[in-house]
Write a protein that holds these residues in place. Structure first.
Motif, PDB file in Angstrom:
ATOM      1  N   LEU A 136       6.934 -36.848  29.734  1.00  0.00           N
ATOM      2  CA  LEU A 136       7.511 -38.079  30.263  1.00  0.00           C
ATOM      3  C   LEU A 136       8.619 -38.542  29.327  1.00  0.00           C
ATOM      4  CD1 LEU A 136       6.799 -40.011  32.678  1.00  0.00           C
ATOM      5  CD2 LEU A 136       5.537 -41.394  31.019  1.00  0.00           C
ATOM      6  N   LEU A 137       9.752 -38.921  29.889  1.00  0.00           N
ATOM      7  CA  LEU A 137      10.873 -39.456  29.116  1.00  0.00           C
ATOM      8  C   LEU A 137      10.959 -40.951  29.382  1.00  0.00           C
ATOM      9  CD1 LEU A 137      13.255 -38.518  27.271  1.00  0.00           C
ATOM     10  CD2 LEU A 137      14.667 -38.523  29.339  1.00  0.00           C
ATOM     11  N   VAL A 138      10.823 -41.758  28.323  1.00  0.00           N
ATOM     12  CA  VAL A 138      10.787 -43.210  28.506  1.00  0.00           C
ATOM     13  C   VAL A 138      11.847 -43.863  27.630  1.00  0.00           C
ATOM     14  CG1 VAL A 138       8.324 -43.140  29.042  1.00  0.00           C
ATOM     15  CG2 VAL A 138       9.053 -43.602  26.692  1.00  0.00           C
ATOM     16  N   PRO A 139      12.357 -45.031  28.054  1.00  0.00           N
ATOM     17  CA  PRO A 139      13.368 -45.729  27.254  1.00  0.00           C
ATOM     18  C   PRO A 139      12.733 -46.499  26.104  1.00  0.00           C
ATOM     19  CG  PRO A 139      12.876 -46.979  29.241  1.00  0.00           C
ATOM     20  CD  PRO A 139      12.080 -45.703  29.335  1.00  0.00           C
ATOM     21  N   THR A 150      14.063 -49.153  22.403  1.00  0.00           N
ATOM     22  CA  THR A 150      15.164 -49.792  21.681  1.00  0.00           C
ATOM     23  C   THR A 150      15.891 -48.820  20.764  1.00  0.00           C
ATOM     24  OG1 THR A 150      13.567 -50.489  19.998  1.00  0.00           O
ATOM     25  CG2 THR A 150      14.082 -52.061  21.752  1.00  0.00           C
ATOM     26  N   ARG A 151      15.277 -47.669  20.504  1.00  0.00           N
ATOM     27  CA  ARG A 151      15.904 -46.661  19.650  1.00  0.00           C
ATOM     28  C   ARG A 151      16.316 -45.421  20.432  1.00  0.00           C
ATOM     29  NH1 ARG A 151      12.947 -45.366  14.203  1.00  0.00           N
ATOM     30  NH2 ARG A 151      15.017 -44.459  13.866  1.00  0.00           N
ATOM     31  N   GLY A 152      16.443 -45.567  21.744  1.00  0.00           N
ATOM     32  CA  GLY A 152      16.851 -44.450  22.566  1.00  0.00           C
ATOM     33  C   GLY A 152      15.677 -43.816  23.289  1.00  0.00           C
ATOM     34  N   PRO A 153      15.937 -42.790  24.082  1.00  0.00           N
ATOM     35  CA  PRO A 153      14.875 -42.149  24.867  1.00  0.00           C
ATOM     36  C   PRO A 153      13.790 -41.544  23.965  1.00  0.00           C
ATOM     37  CG  PRO A 153      17.050 -41.449  25.616  1.00  0.00           C
ATOM     38  CD  PRO A 153      17.254 -42.180  24.337  1.00  0.00           C
ATOM     39  N   VAL A 154      12.540 -41.667  24.422  1.00  0.00           N
ATOM     40  CA  VAL A 154      11.406 -41.091  23.700  1.00  0.00           C
ATOM     41  C   VAL A 154      10.755 -40.048  24.590  1.00  0.00           C
ATOM     42  CG1 VAL A 154       9.224 -41.548  22.516  1.00  0.00           C
ATOM     43  CG2 VAL A 154      11.004 -43.307  22.561  1.00  0.00           C
ATOM     44  N   ARG A 155      10.559 -38.854  24.046  1.00  0.00           N
ATOM     45  CA  ARG A 155       9.886 -37.774  24.773  1.00  0.00           C
ATOM     46  C   ARG A 155       8.384 -37.850  24.491  1.00  0.00           C
ATOM     47  NH1 ARG A 155      12.684 -33.033  21.955  1.00  0.00           N
ATOM     48  NH2 ARG A 155      12.798 -34.651  20.344  1.00  0.00           N
ATOM     49  N   LEU A 156       7.613 -38.029  25.544  1.00  0.00           N
ATOM     50  CA  LEU A 156       6.167 -38.140  25.410  1.00  0.00           C
ATOM     51  C   LEU A 156       5.475 -36.947  26.067  1.00  0.00           C
ATOM     52  CD1 LEU A 156       5.630 -41.897  26.395  1.00  0.00           C
ATOM     53  CD2 LEU A 156       5.976 -40.949  24.103  1.00  0.00           C
ATOM     54  N   ILE A 157       4.337 -36.562  25.496  1.00  0.00           N
ATOM     55  CA  ILE A 157       3.455 -35.577  26.124  1.00  0.00           C
ATOM     56  C   ILE A 157       2.095 -36.243  26.274  1.00  0.00           C
ATOM     57  CG2 ILE A 157       2.417 -33.284  25.996  1.00  0.00           C
ATOM     58  CD1 ILE A 157       4.668 -32.430  24.188  1.00  0.00           C
ATOM     59  N   LEU A 158       1.699 -36.511  27.512  1.00  0.00           N
ATOM     60  CA  LEU A 158       0.462 -37.223  27.787  1.00  0.00           C
ATOM     61  C   LEU A 158      -0.634 -36.241  28.180  1.00  0.00           C
ATOM     62  CD1 LEU A 158       2.844 -39.328  28.304  1.00  0.00           C
ATOM     63  CD2 LEU A 158       1.191 -40.578  29.660  1.00  0.00           C
ATOM     64  N   ASP A 159      -1.799 -36.406  27.585  1.00  0.00           N
ATOM     65  CA  ASP A 159      -2.909 -35.521  27.940  1.00  0.00           C
ATOM     66  C   ASP A 159      -4.220 -36.309  27.948  1.00  0.00           C
ATOM     67  OD1 ASP A 159      -3.356 -32.378  28.232  1.00  0.00           O
ATOM     68  OD2 ASP A 159      -5.107 -33.247  27.250  1.00  0.00           O
ATOM     69  N   PHE A 202      -1.510 -50.614  23.299  1.00  0.00           N
ATOM     70  CA  PHE A 202      -0.510 -49.554  23.263  1.00  0.00           C
ATOM     71  C   PHE A 202       0.865 -50.119  22.943  1.00  0.00           C
ATOM     72  CE2 PHE A 202       2.881 -47.312  25.582  1.00  0.00           C
ATOM     73  CZ  PHE A 202       2.868 -46.123  24.874  1.00  0.00           C
ATOM     74  N   GLN A 203       1.177 -51.281  23.500  1.00  0.00           N
ATOM     75  CA  GLN A 203       2.492 -51.864  23.264  1.00  0.00           C
ATOM     76  C   GLN A 203       2.733 -52.073  21.774  1.00  0.00           C
ATOM     77  OE1 GLN A 203       0.309 -52.734  25.524  1.00  0.00           O
ATOM     78  NE2 GLN A 203       1.300 -53.038  27.514  1.00  0.00           N
ATOM     79  N   GLU A 204       1.724 -52.599  21.056  1.00  0.00           N
ATOM     80  CA  GLU A 204       1.868 -52.800  19.616  1.00  0.00           C
ATOM     81  C   GLU A 204       2.017 -51.468  18.887  1.00  0.00           C
ATOM     82  OE1 GLU A 204      -0.644 -56.558  18.213  1.00  0.00           O
ATOM     83  OE2 GLU A 204      -1.843 -55.176  19.425  1.00  0.00           O
ATOM     84  N   ALA A 205       1.199 -50.490  19.267  1.00  0.00           N
ATOM     85  CA  ALA A 205       1.257 -49.177  18.619  1.00  0.00           C
ATOM     86  C   ALA A 205       2.601 -48.503  18.871  1.00  0.00           C
ATOM     87  CB  ALA A 205       0.112 -48.303  19.127  1.00  0.00           C
ATOM     88  N   PHE A 206       3.111 -48.644  20.076  1.00  0.00           N
ATOM     89  CA  PHE A 206       4.386 -48.031  20.427  1.00  0.00           C
ATOM     90  C   PHE A 206       5.519 -48.643  19.615  1.00  0.00           C
ATOM     91  CE2 PHE A 206       8.071 -47.360  23.324  1.00  0.00           C
ATOM     92  CZ  PHE A 206       7.991 -45.982  23.430  1.00  0.00           C
ATOM     93  N   GLN A 207       5.499 -49.957  19.470  1.00  0.00           N
ATOM     94  CA  GLN A 207       6.540 -50.610  18.682  1.00  0.00           C
ATOM     95  C   GLN A 207       6.464 -50.194  17.209  1.00  0.00           C
ATOM     96  OE1 GLN A 207       9.148 -52.335  19.878  1.00  0.00           O
ATOM     97  NE2 GLN A 207       8.286 -51.759  21.867  1.00  0.00           N
ATOM     98  N   GLU A 208       5.256 -50.066  16.683  1.00  0.00           N
ATOM     99  CA  GLU A 208       5.101 -49.607  15.306  1.00  0.00           C
ATOM    100  C   GLU A 208       5.603 -48.171  15.153  1.00  0.00           C
ATOM    101  OE1 GLU A 208       4.237 -49.512  11.293  1.00  0.00           O
ATOM    102  OE2 GLU A 208       4.432 -51.205  12.683  1.00  0.00           O
ATOM    103  N   ALA A 209       5.331 -47.342  16.159  1.00  0.00           N
ATOM    104  CA  ALA A 209       5.810 -45.956  16.112  1.00  0.00           C
ATOM    105  C   ALA A 209       7.335 -45.913  16.080  1.00  0.00           C
ATOM    106  CB  ALA A 209       5.277 -45.177  17.313  1.00  0.00           C
TER     107      ALA A 209
END
Length: 453
Positions: free
Chosen positions: A308-311, A313-322, A401-408
């Motif tokens: 999954l490619l998601v937007p 604030t630092r540009g597109p992020v490539r995710l692999i969900l399992d 997840f929102q908090e973890a994603f921002q920290e990432a």
């Protein structure tokens, strides 16, 4: 009408035995019993195997039913039809009708899964499905789907999971799952899971199938994926040999999906040859259509190493969900990453439910994924950091997840590498919803298997 009251039955009505659902099933005059069926069980891999088999049948432009669990976003994902999509509203109507048709003493004793299974049967009969693929929910012998009369059964893998119901002995777990086989009808064995490390397991399997007069077809003997040639071979006794090259979108699939596709292809080949009905095309003829993805994807292929490619604030992020939610599934996910040439260590965001083997799962994931950030979800089964063993308490833990994603985004550069997100079906479903990528009717197979990047 929502499904909250139905979900409330999950923890209060789970009891061994098929007597309750059989009583209601007979009262309803055995809905969908005349529709040919395949029954697919196992610890891991049964969802994708079911999805591939459903897809092969759907390529014949017939209405094919797929009953699966759990769902990622919408309850109606559990009951998919290839030509006549079903949404929550329609399934709620079927549920309402079921409550009206069953006497209170019948309905009140049913578990969540028993009601869901009856809903699927009612829907598939109402929509005049031409074939139905049924995924076992838990175990096999006492699972609600086992009231069906499948032409074939499959056991994809056997590992430890749901130990509160199935125990921890792998041979015992296998026996429970072998309860879905039928005398005189074949069992397809995917040769997957922790049981394969148990001495004498195969001799036990051979004894059990012989005892019940069940023909046994095994992966790596009667069918399988050959890595050097990137080909799936199906060589069932007394049936034509099929050699099926992985082409186009299939070339991007991880190893575990290729093995499960081989299992589904073998089942389709057997069924097409033995049903003797001209409406089902031979496997060799249908295979190019699969490689091209000429039908909407089954929901059970979402979240299986999905890209999954998601937007951000630092540009597109490539995710692999399992959706790997046990140690064996986590290992299969890591092996799949390697088979696709994706480099590890890879950053990961992980969420595991508290009733799962969280510490063992993290042991597996941390062997290849680094750095790791943990996150929770709002749910009765949500985990907490204090539940972790000391060896994993060094990992940062965020409540959402929102908090973890921002920290990432602060810690990791999205341009450097893809990020893995794994550990829970429920969490993956929430994340797909968050990025407006939840399962939708009509989405292409290429989108599921190849992803957005």
């Amino acid at each position: 009408m929502d499904f909250d009251t139905l979900f409330a039955r999950r923890s209060t009505h789970i009891k061994p035995g098929l007597q309750r659902i059989e009583r209601s099933y007979e009262f309803l005059k055995r809905p969908a019993a005349r529709i040919p069926a395949a029954l697919i069980g196992g610890t891991n891999g049964k969802g994708s195997t079911s999805g591939f088999l459903w897809y092969l049948f759907a390529l014949n432009q017939r209405n094919i039913g797929l009953y699966s669990s759990p769902h990622l976003a919408a309850f109606s994902e559990r009951c998919q039809l290839s030509l006549t999509p079903c949404d929550d509203r329609e399934l709620a109507d079927v549920w309402r009708q079921l409550q009206q048709e069953l006497p209170p003493d019948h309905y009140d004793e049913l578990s969540f899964f028993e009601i869901a299974t009856l809903l699927a049967f009612q829907l598939f009969q109402k929509k005049a499905a031409d074939f139905q693929v049924l995924e076992v929910g838990l175990g096999g012998r006492w699972d609600a789907t086992n009231v069906s009369d499948p032409l074939v059964s499959a056991l994809v893998s056997v590992s430890k999971d749901h130990q509160e119901y199935l125990g921890s002995d792998l041979i015992g777990i296998m026996n429970e799952k072998l309860g879905i086989m039928r005398p005189g009808r074949p069992l397809f064995w995917g040769r997957g899971g922790e049981v394969c490390e148990v001495p004498g397991y195969r001799e036990h399997l051979l004894q059990q199938t012989a005892k019940h007069n069940v023909p046994l077809y095994e992966a790596d003997r009667d069918f399988g994926y050959d890595a050097p040639s990137e080909t799936i071979a199906v060589n069932l006794p007394n049936l034509p040999l099929c050699s099926l090259p992985l082409q186009k979108l299939l070339k991007k699939t991880p190893l575990f999906l290729r093995r499960n596709l081989a299992l589904a292809a073998a089942m389709y080949h057997y069924l097409q040859q033995t049903l003797g009905d001209e409406k089902w095309k031979p496997l060799n003829e249908i295979w190019p259509l699969l490689c091209e993805g000429q039908a909407p994807a089954p929901v059970t292929l979402y979240g299986r190493s999905q890209r999954l490619l998601v937007p951000s604030t630092r540009g597109p992020v490539r995710l692999i969900l399992d959706v790997s939610h046990n140690p064996d599934g986590a290992q299969a996910f890591l092996t799949g990453l390697a088979s696709r040439g994706l480099e590890t260590p890879m950053p990961a965001l992980v969420c595991i439910l508290k009733d799962k083997e969280m510490n063992r799962i993290l042991d597996v994931l941390r062997s290849r994924l680094h750095p790791v950030i943990l996150f929770g979800i709002e749910h009765e089964r949500a985990w907490q950091p204090e539940l972790l063993d000391v060896r994993h308490r060094d990992l940062p833990f965020y409540t959402s997840f929102q908090e973890a994603f921002q920290e990432a985004l602060v810690r990791w550069n999205p341009a450097d590498a893809p990020w893995a997100i794994c550990g829970s079906v429920l969490a993956v479903g929430r994340i797909l919803q968050h990025f407006d990528s939840a399962p939708k009717n009509g989405i292409s197979l290429e989108r599921c298997l190849s992803g957005d990047w």
